[in-house]
Design a protein around this motif. Structure first.
Motif, PDB file in Angstrom:
ATOM      1  N   GLN A   7      34.728  -4.511  -5.395  1.00  0.00           N
ATOM      2  CA  GLN A   7      35.585  -4.489  -4.213  1.00  0.00           C
ATOM      3  C   GLN A   7      36.965  -3.942  -4.546  1.00  0.00           C
ATOM      4  OE1 GLN A   7      35.300  -8.615  -3.044  1.00  0.00           O
ATOM      5  NE2 GLN A   7      33.694  -8.177  -1.535  1.00  0.00           N
ATOM      6  N   ARG A   8      37.490  -4.341  -5.691  1.00  0.00           N
ATOM      7  CA  ARG A   8      38.809  -3.846  -6.103  1.00  0.00           C
ATOM      8  C   ARG A   8      38.775  -2.331  -6.311  1.00  0.00           C
ATOM      9  NH1 ARG A   8      40.769  -2.591 -10.960  1.00  0.00           N
ATOM     10  NH2 ARG A   8      38.930  -3.454 -12.005  1.00  0.00           N
ATOM     11  N   LEU A   9      37.701  -1.839  -6.923  1.00  0.00           N
ATOM     12  CA  LEU A   9      37.612  -0.409  -7.193  1.00  0.00           C
ATOM     13  C   LEU A   9      37.423   0.404  -5.923  1.00  0.00           C
ATOM     14  CD1 LEU A   9      35.443  -0.455 -10.440  1.00  0.00           C
ATOM     15  CD2 LEU A   9      37.900   0.014 -10.251  1.00  0.00           C
ATOM     16  N   VAL A  10      36.558  -0.077  -5.014  1.00  0.00           N
ATOM     17  CA  VAL A  10      36.363   0.692  -3.775  1.00  0.00           C
ATOM     18  C   VAL A  10      37.634   0.659  -2.933  1.00  0.00           C
ATOM     19  CG1 VAL A  10      35.421  -1.116  -2.263  1.00  0.00           C
ATOM     20  CG2 VAL A  10      34.650   1.241  -2.006  1.00  0.00           C
ATOM     21  N   GLN A  11      38.393  -0.421  -3.010  1.00  0.00           N
ATOM     22  CA  GLN A  11      39.685  -0.459  -2.322  1.00  0.00           C
ATOM     23  C   GLN A  11      40.655   0.551  -2.928  1.00  0.00           C
ATOM     24  OE1 GLN A  11      40.796  -4.588  -2.667  1.00  0.00           O
ATOM     25  NE2 GLN A  11      39.398  -5.238  -1.032  1.00  0.00           N
ATOM     26  N   ALA A  12      40.564   0.753  -4.241  1.00  0.00           N
ATOM     27  CA  ALA A  12      41.414   1.750  -4.896  1.00  0.00           C
ATOM     28  C   ALA A  12      41.038   3.158  -4.448  1.00  0.00           C
ATOM     29  CB  ALA A  12      41.300   1.622  -6.414  1.00  0.00           C
ATOM     30  N   VAL A  13      39.723   3.411  -4.272  1.00  0.00           N
ATOM     31  CA  VAL A  13      39.285   4.715  -3.763  1.00  0.00           C
ATOM     32  C   VAL A  13      39.859   4.949  -2.369  1.00  0.00           C
ATOM     33  CG1 VAL A  13      37.305   6.116  -3.095  1.00  0.00           C
ATOM     34  CG2 VAL A  13      37.163   4.678  -5.137  1.00  0.00           C
ATOM     35  N   GLU A  14      39.708   3.957  -1.502  1.00  0.00           N
ATOM     36  CA  GLU A  14      40.218   4.101  -0.131  1.00  0.00           C
ATOM     37  C   GLU A  14      41.737   4.256  -0.126  1.00  0.00           C
ATOM     38  OE1 GLU A  14      39.469   1.849   4.081  1.00  0.00           O
ATOM     39  OE2 GLU A  14      40.261   0.621   2.450  1.00  0.00           O
ATOM     40  N   ALA A  15      42.432   3.492  -0.970  1.00  0.00           N
ATOM     41  CA  ALA A  15      43.891   3.564  -0.994  1.00  0.00           C
ATOM     42  C   ALA A  15      44.372   4.947  -1.404  1.00  0.00           C
ATOM     43  CB  ALA A  15      44.443   2.507  -1.951  1.00  0.00           C
ATOM     44  N   ASN A  16      43.690   5.569  -2.378  1.00  0.00           N
ATOM     45  CA  ASN A  16      44.109   6.909  -2.777  1.00  0.00           C
ATOM     46  C   ASN A  16      43.828   7.919  -1.678  1.00  0.00           C
ATOM     47  OD1 ASN A  16      43.869   9.631  -4.497  1.00  0.00           O
ATOM     48  ND2 ASN A  16      45.111   8.146  -5.616  1.00  0.00           N
ATOM     49  N   TRP A  17      42.693   7.758  -0.987  1.00  0.00           N
ATOM     50  CA  TRP A  17      42.416   8.627   0.156  1.00  0.00           C
ATOM     51  C   TRP A  17      43.496   8.463   1.229  1.00  0.00           C
ATOM     52  CZ3 TRP A  17      39.968  12.839   1.231  1.00  0.00           C
ATOM     53  CH2 TRP A  17      38.807  13.198   0.531  1.00  0.00           C
ATOM     54  N   THR A  19      46.615   7.617   0.784  1.00  0.00           N
ATOM     55  CA  THR A  19      47.806   8.313   0.294  1.00  0.00           C
ATOM     56  C   THR A  19      47.660   9.818   0.461  1.00  0.00           C
ATOM     57  OG1 THR A  19      48.242   6.553  -1.308  1.00  0.00           O
ATOM     58  CG2 THR A  19      49.286   8.673  -1.712  1.00  0.00           C
ATOM     59  N   ALA A  20      46.444  10.326   0.183  1.00  0.00           N
ATOM     60  CA  ALA A  20      46.204  11.762   0.325  1.00  0.00           C
ATOM     61  C   ALA A  20      46.365  12.193   1.776  1.00  0.00           C
ATOM     62  CB  ALA A  20      44.812  12.102  -0.199  1.00  0.00           C
ATOM     63  N   TRP A  21      45.757  11.446   2.690  1.00  0.00           N
ATOM     64  CA  TRP A  21      45.883  11.803   4.104  1.00  0.00           C
ATOM     65  C   TRP A  21      47.337  11.711   4.565  1.00  0.00           C
ATOM     66  CZ3 TRP A  21      42.780  14.326   7.194  1.00  0.00           C
ATOM     67  CH2 TRP A  21      41.388  14.317   6.968  1.00  0.00           C
ATOM     68  N   ALA A  22      48.021  10.641   4.161  1.00  0.00           N
ATOM     69  CA  ALA A  22      49.406  10.479   4.595  1.00  0.00           C
ATOM     70  C   ALA A  22      50.306  11.577   4.027  1.00  0.00           C
ATOM     71  CB  ALA A  22      49.925   9.105   4.165  1.00  0.00           C
ATOM     72  N   SER A  23      49.939  12.129   2.867  1.00  0.00           N
ATOM     73  CA  SER A  23      50.759  13.177   2.260  1.00  0.00           C
ATOM     74  C   SER A  23      50.789  14.443   3.106  1.00  0.00           C
ATOM     75  CB  SER A  23      50.241  13.510   0.854  1.00  0.00           C
ATOM     76  OG  SER A  23      49.059  14.297   0.904  1.00  0.00           O
ATOM     77  N   LEU A  24      49.835  14.612   4.028  1.00  0.00           N
ATOM     78  CA  LEU A  24      49.863  15.791   4.888  1.00  0.00           C
ATOM     79  C   LEU A  24      51.140  15.834   5.716  1.00  0.00           C
ATOM     80  CD1 LEU A  24      46.173  15.990   6.201  1.00  0.00           C
ATOM     81  CD2 LEU A  24      47.152  16.871   4.076  1.00  0.00           C
ATOM     82  N   ILE A  57      41.327   9.128  11.294  1.00  0.00           N
ATOM     83  CA  ILE A  57      41.657   7.706  11.319  1.00  0.00           C
ATOM     84  C   ILE A  57      40.944   7.077  10.132  1.00  0.00           C
ATOM     85  CG2 ILE A  57      41.438   5.526  12.582  1.00  0.00           C
ATOM     86  CD1 ILE A  57      41.256   7.410  15.141  1.00  0.00           C
ATOM     87  N   ILE A  58      41.648   6.280   9.367  1.00  0.00           N
ATOM     88  CA  ILE A  58      41.072   5.650   8.189  1.00  0.00           C
ATOM     89  C   ILE A  58      41.705   4.267   8.028  1.00  0.00           C
ATOM     90  CG2 ILE A  58      42.763   6.720   6.645  1.00  0.00           C
ATOM     91  CD1 ILE A  58      40.589   6.939   4.491  1.00  0.00           C
ATOM     92  N   ARG A  59      41.022   3.393   7.314  1.00  0.00           N
ATOM     93  CA  ARG A  59      41.489   2.043   6.995  1.00  0.00           C
ATOM     94  C   ARG A  59      41.693   1.190   8.254  1.00  0.00           C
ATOM     95  NH1 ARG A  59      47.087   2.253   5.353  1.00  0.00           N
ATOM     96  NH2 ARG A  59      47.322   1.392   7.439  1.00  0.00           N
ATOM     97  N   PHE A  60      40.778   1.313   9.214  1.00  0.00           N
ATOM     98  CA  PHE A  60      40.895   0.508  10.423  1.00  0.00           C
ATOM     99  C   PHE A  60      40.482  -0.929  10.115  1.00  0.00           C
ATOM    100  CE2 PHE A  60      39.007  -1.475  14.176  1.00  0.00           C
ATOM    101  CZ  PHE A  60      40.058  -1.373  15.079  1.00  0.00           C
ATOM    102  N   ASN A  61      41.359  -1.851  10.364  1.00  0.00           N
ATOM    103  CA  ASN A  61      41.048  -3.275  10.230  1.00  0.00           C
ATOM    104  C   ASN A  61      41.777  -4.058  11.315  1.00  0.00           C
ATOM    105  OD1 ASN A  61      43.641  -3.063   9.322  1.00  0.00           O
ATOM    106  ND2 ASN A  61      43.281  -3.874   7.278  1.00  0.00           N
ATOM    107  N   THR A 192      44.232  17.003  -7.932  1.00  0.00           N
ATOM    108  CA  THR A 192      44.420  15.577  -8.183  1.00  0.00           C
ATOM    109  C   THR A 192      45.644  15.092  -7.421  1.00  0.00           C
ATOM    110  OG1 THR A 192      45.790  15.923 -10.165  1.00  0.00           O
ATOM    111  CG2 THR A 192      43.389  15.712 -10.481  1.00  0.00           C
ATOM    112  N   LEU A 193      45.654  13.801  -7.133  1.00  0.00           N
ATOM    113  CA  LEU A 193      46.796  13.179  -6.467  1.00  0.00           C
ATOM    114  C   LEU A 193      47.095  11.857  -7.168  1.00  0.00           C
ATOM    115  CD1 LEU A 193      47.777  12.979  -2.804  1.00  0.00           C
ATOM    116  CD2 LEU A 193      47.525  10.833  -4.049  1.00  0.00           C
ATOM    117  N   ARG A 194      48.288  11.736  -7.692  1.00  0.00           N
ATOM    118  CA  ARG A 194      48.708  10.527  -8.412  1.00  0.00           C
ATOM    119  C   ARG A 194      49.382   9.564  -7.447  1.00  0.00           C
ATOM    120  NH1 ARG A 194      50.391   9.559 -13.797  1.00  0.00           N
ATOM    121  NH2 ARG A 194      50.647   7.276 -13.970  1.00  0.00           N
ATOM    122  N   ASP A 195      48.927   8.315  -7.480  1.00  0.00           N
ATOM    123  CA  ASP A 195      49.520   7.256  -6.652  1.00  0.00           C
ATOM    124  C   ASP A 195      49.613   6.006  -7.512  1.00  0.00           C
ATOM    125  OD1 ASP A 195      50.499   5.790  -4.508  1.00  0.00           O
ATOM    126  OD2 ASP A 195      48.496   5.260  -3.790  1.00  0.00           O
ATOM    127  N   GLY A 196      50.788   5.728  -8.027  1.00  0.00           N
ATOM    128  CA  GLY A 196      50.946   4.608  -8.938  1.00  0.00           C
ATOM    129  C   GLY A 196      50.182   4.866 -10.227  1.00  0.00           C
TER     130      GLY A 196
END
Length: 285
Positions: A7-17, A19-24, A57-61, A192-196
């Motif tokens: 769960q922690r790793l898949v959350q890291a995948v989503e978090a980087n995505w 960041t990538a989308w927001a960087s637009l 749209i991503i990370r809908f909760n 590549t995109l670095r985030d933290g």
């Protein structure tokens, strides 16, 4: 791996995505991308560019139970500006009944992409990557010319329009590009995109006719080594079935899946033609 680690790793995948989308939104040109980063979702839309590469749209909760009116408000900018868009969700983490509500909006699933992660603290490239070919030169892009060459490779491999993809590559300061030339010709590229302490890997591709020689793997190993040297402790990506063998060989582990939804025919007609089905669509083209 135990469930909590996955769960922690898949959350890291989503978090980087995310960041990538927001960087637009960092891209400065005459067609700005707007980023709405709220506690309930991340919404990215580019009013003048009707292309799904720059609208999502991503990370809908959001709150439960889901209110169809709330979903309509979320997609309102896409309707208003006639923008085809994507909706991304991590499978297994989405709010209950979200899929049914998306179907009612006439969104359709494209199926899952595999989320993968690689701890970098003690990682080293495997010997299986092989020896570079004669006249194979892999490099970190540092000039506009090389950036344009990498961008052209990515557009060619993934069949995407150059303008929107530039926002994910050459026009976007958040991304670092890598390029392989063979006998001087650009043949493989990635970003590549670095985030933290996480580095996300995107757009890994090799032109047809140059595949099965290990060039993409060696280029990615270079990018990961540089990220590792710069302090990154985790690499993340999403994979197609065709690319899984490459990432497995590099040591990436599957940690979950992320699902992409896109407009169905009726919604696409509404978004693209203002509710009027084109003569091509009506003819089944």
């Amino acid at each position: 791996m135990v469930l909590g680690d996955l769960q922690r790793l898949v959350q890291a995948v989503e978090a980087n995505w995310c960041t990538a989308w927001a960087s637009l939104g960092q891209v400065r040109d005459q067609l700005p991308t707007l980023v709405d980063d709220t506690p309930g979702y991340l919404r990215v839309f580019t009013p003048a560019v009707p292309e799904m590469l720059v609208n999502t749209i991503i990370r809908f909760n959001g709150p439960l139970p889901i209110d169809p009116g709330d979903l309509e408000r979320i997609i309102a900018p896409y309707r208003r500006h006639r923008l085809p868009f994507q909706w991304w969700m991590v499978m297994g983490a989405e709010p209950r009944d979200l899929r049914e509500h998306l179907r009612r909006l006439d969104l359709q699933s494209c199926g899952p992409a595999t989320c993968m992660a690689l701890p970098l603290e003690h990682w080293s490239p495997p010997d299986a990557l092989g020896t570079p070919l004669a006249d194979e030169v892999a490099q970190r892009v540092g000039t506009r010319e090389d950036g344009n060459a990498a961008h052209a490779v990515i557009c060619d491999v993934f069949y995407v329009p150059a303008g929107p993809m530039a926002r994910w590559t050459t026009d976007n300061p958040a991304f670092q590009l890598y390029l392989t030339r063979l006998r001087g010709h650009p043949v493989a590229a990635l970003a590549t995109l670095r985030d933290g302490d996480t580095v996300g890997v995107y757009h890994v591709g090799t032109r047809a006719g140059f595949r099965r020689h290990g060039m993409a793997g060696r280029l990615l190993a270079m990018a990961l080594r540089e990220a590792q040297a710069g302090g990154a402790r985790l690499a993340t990506l999403t994979s197609t079935p065709e690319a899984r063998a490459l990432y497995d060989a590099l040591g990436f582990h599957t940690c979950g899946a992320i699902e992409q939804w896109i407009p169905g025919p009726d919604l696409m007609a509404q978004l693209t033609y203002g509710g009027r089905v084109s003569r091509f669509h009506a003819a089944g083209w």
